[in-house]
Structure formats: C-alpha cells, structure tokens
Write a protein that holds these residues in place. Structure first.
Motif, PDB file in Angstrom:
ATOM      1  N   SER A 174     -11.875  -4.855  -6.701  1.00 39.53           N
ATOM      2  CA  SER A 174     -11.401  -3.633  -6.385  1.00 39.53           C
ATOM      3  C   SER A 174     -12.733  -2.862  -5.980  1.00 39.53           C
ATOM      4  N   VAL A 230      -0.817  -0.996  -4.459  1.00 39.28           N
ATOM      5  CA  VAL A 230      -2.063  -0.106  -4.755  1.00 39.28           C
ATOM      6  C   VAL A 230      -1.635   1.267  -4.337  1.00 39.28           C
ATOM      7  N   SER A 274       0.823  -1.174   0.040  1.00 37.57           N
ATOM      8  CA  SER A 274      -0.121  -0.095  -0.114  1.00 37.57           C
ATOM      9  C   SER A 274       0.916   1.343  -0.245  1.00 37.57           C
ATOM     10  N   LEU A 295      -8.655  -4.693  -3.344  1.00 42.81           N
ATOM     11  CA  LEU A 295      -7.731  -3.212  -3.708  1.00 42.81           C
ATOM     12  C   LEU A 295      -8.644  -2.076  -3.483  1.00 42.81           C
ATOM     13  N   CYS A 299      -2.240  -0.848  -9.247  1.00 39.96           N
ATOM     14  CA  CYS A 299      -3.483  -0.366  -9.058  1.00 39.96           C
ATOM     15  C   CYS A 299      -3.550   0.832  -8.807  1.00 39.96           C
ATOM     16  N   THR A 300      -4.498   1.758  -9.492  1.00 41.06           N
ATOM     17  CA  THR A 300      -4.873   2.902  -9.134  1.00 41.06           C
ATOM     18  C   THR A 300      -5.997   3.616  -9.955  1.00 41.06           C
TER      19      THR A 300
END
Length: 242
Positions: free
Chosen positions: A135, A35, A5, A157, A73-74
């Motif tokens: 997510s 993430v 994270s 996520l 991931c974003t």
C-alpha cells in the motif's frame, strides 16, 4: 475475487460520509478487495481536528463490522501517545490486519503542521490469503525509493486525495507503477470538486479502467495475468505462486 476502487465526495458531515461509504461497501461482492479514498470520512478538517480524531473510533468500529468476507482499505486520522497520524488501515473478516502511517506528508497542504511522519520501515509487502499486497498513501506515490520497497507485490493499494491540477500526474504514476511492477494497482481518489477523481484499476499489462462518473469501479482479479507478464517480460520480478 473482485478488485474495487471507490470514488465519492467527502462533505462536512462525518456520519453522512460514513453512511455513504457503508452503502458502497455493501454493494460490493464478497471476497472483494475494496479501496476507498484517503481520509474519505473526515477529510482534512483542520478547523475541527479534535472532532475528526475522535470520530476515528466510530469509523474503525463500522469498518470492522463491514469487513466480513471483504478486505477494506482506507486511511483514518488517529491519535497515539499524543501524536496524530494519517494511518492506512486494512480490515478483513472483522479484524485490523495491517496499519501503516503516512511517511511522506504533503507539505504544500501543510500536513506536516498537523501530522507526525510515519516509519518508512512499515511500508512493506504483506500476505493476504497467499496474495502479496502493498500500500501507498497518496503523495508517497511520487517517491521511487518507496517503489523499490514494494517491488514484487501482486496488488498495490493506493488511497488518495489527489488534487485536480495534477490529475495527469496521478494517472501517469499509477499506470507506471503497474507497468514497472507488473502487478495490479487499485487507485482510489476523492471526487470533490478540487480533486482529480481518476480512480481506477490498472492491470499488469498497463491497461487502465477509470471512470470519473462512477462511484464503484471493479474488475475480476486474474492472478494468471501477473504470471504471464512476468514470464513474458522478465525484468527480475519473481512470480509469487499462489
């Protein structure tokens, strides 16, 4: 495999933010699932909205290159067919392997004045190397019907830009999601002064690892913890045998 994270501030300079994200990703080990906070490169820069939209191409190109042997991931502001969305991207091995648009816009922040609502049917569990991953984007965390859609995920996520005044809510909801679903939750929030920070990783037993002073929070993924919890406390969630 590590779960990561990220937690950092978004400033007005997009390239500086992207350089910061690049530096943090490069510090993560290979095979990590990483993430980053919601719209962490541009923020909700409504005063320069067209610039933020156009910069999405640079963000995507950079993250594609950074995703060699990593999963990233974003969310990124993007425009399709003259409509603007806050879209979650998952990059892996130089490819975009999943996208989903934010379906629950934060009306208190006037998101619905600038963005189109996403399709609820796009929120589902995807398979990444035999691991079931789902997510949620920030405000979506508050909706129990969405929790039902991702029941059974091994890892959830959550990129977010969650306000400081509701810091306890963010921590409580992410903890509860991990406990209810008996899974890992990777929650990444902005550390801007008006944001909650509270980024962290929660395991299937509900143990949280958070540190508002760290930019990188990481733990090793242990699939056996999911198996142990779902066998010990049977609440009807099937175990995905990897």
């Amino acid at each position: 495999m590590n779960l990561v994270s990220l937690q950092f501030k978004t400033i007005s300079n997009y390239q500086t933010n992207l350089d910061k994200l690049t530096t943090l990703i490069n510090q993560c080990e290979e095979n990590s699932i990483i993430v980053a906070p919601e719209v962490c490169i541009t923020g909700y820069d409504y005063n320069n909205f067209d610039l933020a939209i156009n910069f999405s191409y640079t963000i995507i190109d950079t993250l594609l290159k950074l995703s060699t042997n990593k999963t990233i991931c974003t969310t990124i502001i993007n425009k399709r067919e003259n409509k603007v969305f806050n879209t979650l991207y998952i990059f892996k091995n130089n490819k975009i392997i999943h996208t989903q648009d934010k379906v629950k816009l934060f009306t208190f922040g006037n998101e619905d004045d600038y963005f189109q609502y996403g399709d609820m049917n796009k929120i589902n569990i995807i398979d990444i190397d035999g691991i079931e991953i789902a997510s949620l984007i920030c405000f979506e965390l508050r909706f129990i019907d969405i929790w039902q859609q991702i029941k059974g995920a091994d890892i959830i996520l959550i990129p977010a830009m969650w306000g400081k005044l509701r810091k306890q809510n963010f921590e409580s909801l992410t903890n509860a999601l991990a406990i209810m679903n008996q899974c890992y939750v990777i929650a990444s929030d902005s550390s801007n002064d008006d944001m909650a920070s509270s980024s962290g990783i929660i395991n299937p037993f509900g143990k949280e690892i958070r540190d508002d002073n760290k930019e990188i929070i990481t733990i090793e993924f242990d699939n056996s913890n999911i198996k142990k919890m779902r066998r010990y406390m049977d609440v009807g969630i099937k175990y995905n045998k990897i």
